[in-house]
Design an enzyme around this catalytic site. Structure first.
Site, short mmCIF file in Angstrom:
data_model
loop_
_atom_site.label_atom_id
_atom_site.label_comp_id
_atom_site.label_asym_id
_atom_site.label_seq_id
_atom_site.Cartn_x
_atom_site.Cartn_y
_atom_site.Cartn_z
N SER A 152 39.07 65.22 19.65
CA SER A 152 39.38 63.79 19.72
C SER A 152 39.95 63.33 18.39
O SER A 152 39.60 63.87 17.34
CB SER A 152 38.11 62.98 20.01
OG SER A 152 38.38 61.59 19.88
N TYR A 166 29.25 61.34 18.31
CA TYR A 166 30.50 61.71 18.99
C TYR A 166 31.58 62.11 17.98
O TYR A 166 32.18 63.17 18.09
CB TYR A 166 30.98 60.54 19.85
CG TYR A 166 32.26 60.83 20.60
CD1 TYR A 166 32.24 61.65 21.73
CD2 TYR A 166 33.49 60.32 20.19
CE1 TYR A 166 33.41 61.94 22.43
CE2 TYR A 166 34.66 60.60 20.87
CZ TYR A 166 34.62 61.40 22.00
OH TYR A 166 35.77 61.69 22.68
N1 NAP Z 1 39.68 59.41 27.41
C1 NAP Z 1 39.94 59.37 26.14
O1 NAP Z 1 40.54 58.42 25.64
C2 NAP Z 1 39.53 60.51 25.25
C3 NAP Z 1 39.95 60.47 23.90
C4 NAP Z 1 39.61 61.53 23.07
C5 NAP Z 1 38.90 62.60 23.57
N2 NAP Z 1 38.51 62.62 24.87
C6 NAP Z 1 37.78 63.80 25.34
O2 NAP Z 1 38.34 64.26 26.55
C7 NAP Z 1 37.33 64.90 27.33
C8 NAP Z 1 37.31 64.29 28.72
O3 NAP Z 1 36.94 62.92 28.59
P1 NAP Z 1 37.29 61.79 29.64
O4 NAP Z 1 37.72 60.60 28.87
O5 NAP Z 1 38.16 62.33 30.71
O6 NAP Z 1 35.80 61.49 30.17
P2 NAP Z 1 35.18 61.26 31.61
O7 NAP Z 1 36.10 60.47 32.46
O8 NAP Z 1 33.82 60.74 31.34
O9 NAP Z 1 35.09 62.75 32.21
C9 NAP Z 1 34.14 63.66 31.74
C10 NAP Z 1 34.12 64.85 32.66
O10 NAP Z 1 33.13 65.79 32.18
C11 NAP Z 1 32.14 66.01 33.19
N3 NAP Z 1 30.84 66.22 32.55
C12 NAP Z 1 30.13 65.34 31.80
N4 NAP Z 1 28.96 65.88 31.42
C13 NAP Z 1 28.94 67.15 31.93
C14 NAP Z 1 27.99 68.21 31.88
N5 NAP Z 1 26.82 68.08 31.23
N6 NAP Z 1 28.29 69.37 32.52
C15 NAP Z 1 29.46 69.51 33.20
N7 NAP Z 1 30.39 68.54 33.27
C16 NAP Z 1 30.13 67.38 32.64
C17 NAP Z 1 32.17 64.73 34.06
O11 NAP Z 1 31.65 64.90 35.36
P3 NAP Z 1 30.07 64.60 35.72
O12 NAP Z 1 29.75 63.26 35.13
O13 NAP Z 1 30.00 64.67 37.20
O14 NAP Z 1 29.30 65.71 35.07
C18 NAP Z 1 33.68 64.50 34.09
O15 NAP Z 1 34.31 65.38 34.99
C19 NAP Z 1 36.02 64.73 26.56
O16 NAP Z 1 35.76 65.88 25.79
C20 NAP Z 1 36.32 63.55 25.66
O17 NAP Z 1 35.51 63.54 24.52
C21 NAP Z 1 38.79 61.59 25.73
#
Ligand code: NAP
Length: 265
Positions: A152, A166
């Site tokens: 991130s 985080y």
């Molecule tokens: N969106 C952004 O702006 C952003 C920016 C920087 C970095 N990121 C990174 O991108 C990645 C994806 O984030 P996102 O924004 O797409 O978040 P999100 O919408 O919350 O998606 C998270 C995904 O991970 C799964 N997950 C969560 N806990 C888990 C566990 N213990 N075991 C297996 N699966 C799990 C969730 O499904 P379940 O809840 O069903 O488990 C979901 O499929 C993360 O690493 C986040 O830190 C996102």
């Protein structure tokens, strides 16, 4: 020389953690639309299974769901065993599943450290360790296997939210990427990280009450990230085009880190 076919991921086998929504879904869609087979995982089985069905149909591809909790060693074992039973090797491992936690500094809890570090850092290490025998099977000098860790920009710059564990976990992801890259490059497994800026998702949406307008306004590119942006970068890193990029952390953030660090938040 394959200079006319630089970005193919056709007929490759990919694993995307957290593939049920958000950035993981965008990456999965990109692989499927470009001819790769994709295994996805998440904890909530109905949403995961439904998403795999939806994406398989939409892209006329093969998306296989397997529900598990990657923050536990049982979850990591069951996921990697299932893949080993179904595939003789995999080409790409995308360590995307992640969690965030925000609490005021004064009351920030131990649970907020354990949950975030277990999933965001520890699970990447152990899943990569468990998947290595499968990655090795497809890895050659000409066409190495790839691991991409999703970090991130909060691990590069200090965020404006009280998300202490985080931001720390994401800086750890970027450094773990370099360490794993050094360990695995002699075996033709290439490890890199992607540091996303704002992409619409549950995680970001819950931090801004699903109102992205301020974020868009403050972004140098005047928008949030799209499926094409993240899938394009993943496909670059996984294809022939990215085969000489090793141990890097590449931001995909519309220019926030490099041109607008002072307005991050
Ligand atoms: N969106 C952004 O702006 C952003 C920016 C920087 C970095 N990121 C990174 O991108 C990645 C994806 O984030 P996102 O924004 O797409 O978040 P999100 O919408 O919350 O998606 C998270 C995904 O991970 C799964 N997950 C969560 N806990 C888990 C566990 N213990 N075991 C297996 N699966 C799990 C969730 O499904 P379940 O809840 O069903 O488990 C979901 O499929 C993360 O690493 C986040 O830190 C996102």
């Amino acid at each position: 020389m394959e200079i006319n076919n630089l970005f193919s991921v056709k007929n490759k086998v990919a694993v995307v953690t957290g593939g049920s929504r958000g950035i993981g879904e965008m990456i999965t869609a990109g692989f499927l639309a470009n001819g790769a087979k994709v295994y996805i995982t998440a904890r909530k089985a109905p949403a995961l299974i439904e998403k795999a069905k939806e994406l398989s149909k939409l892209y006329d591809g093969e998306c296989i769901p397997f529900p598990c909790d990657l923050s536990t060693s049982e979850g990591i074992d069951s996921f990697s065993n299932m893949i080993a039973e179904n595939e003789d090797g995999i080409d790409y491992l995308i360590n995307n599943a992640g969690a965030a936690w925000g609490e005021p500094f004064e009351s920030f809890s131990e649970a907020g450290w354990d949950k975030v570090m277990d999933l965001n850092v520890k699970s990447i290490f152990f899943l990569t360790q468990k998947m290595k025998p499968l990655l090795i099977k497809r890895a050659t000098l000409e066409d190495p296997s790839r691991v991409i860790n999703i970090g991130s920009i909060d691990g590069l710059n200090v965020p404006g939210f009280p998300t202490f564990s985080y931001s720390t976990s994401k800086a750890a992801v970027h450094h773990l990427t370099r360490h794993l890259a050094a360990q695995l490059v002699p075996e033709n497994i290439i490890v890199n990280a992607i540091a996303p800026g704002p992409y619409p998702s549950n995680m970001l949406g819950s931090a801004v009450n699903s109102d992205y307008s301020e974020i868009e306004k403050r972004n140098p590119r005047k928008r949030t990230g799209s499926p094409e942006d993240i899938a394009g970068l993943v496909i670059f890193l996984c294809s022939r085009a990215g085969a000489y990029v090793v141990g890097e952390t590449i931001a995909t953030d519309g220019g926030l880190v490099k041109t607008a660090g002072h307005i991050l938040g």
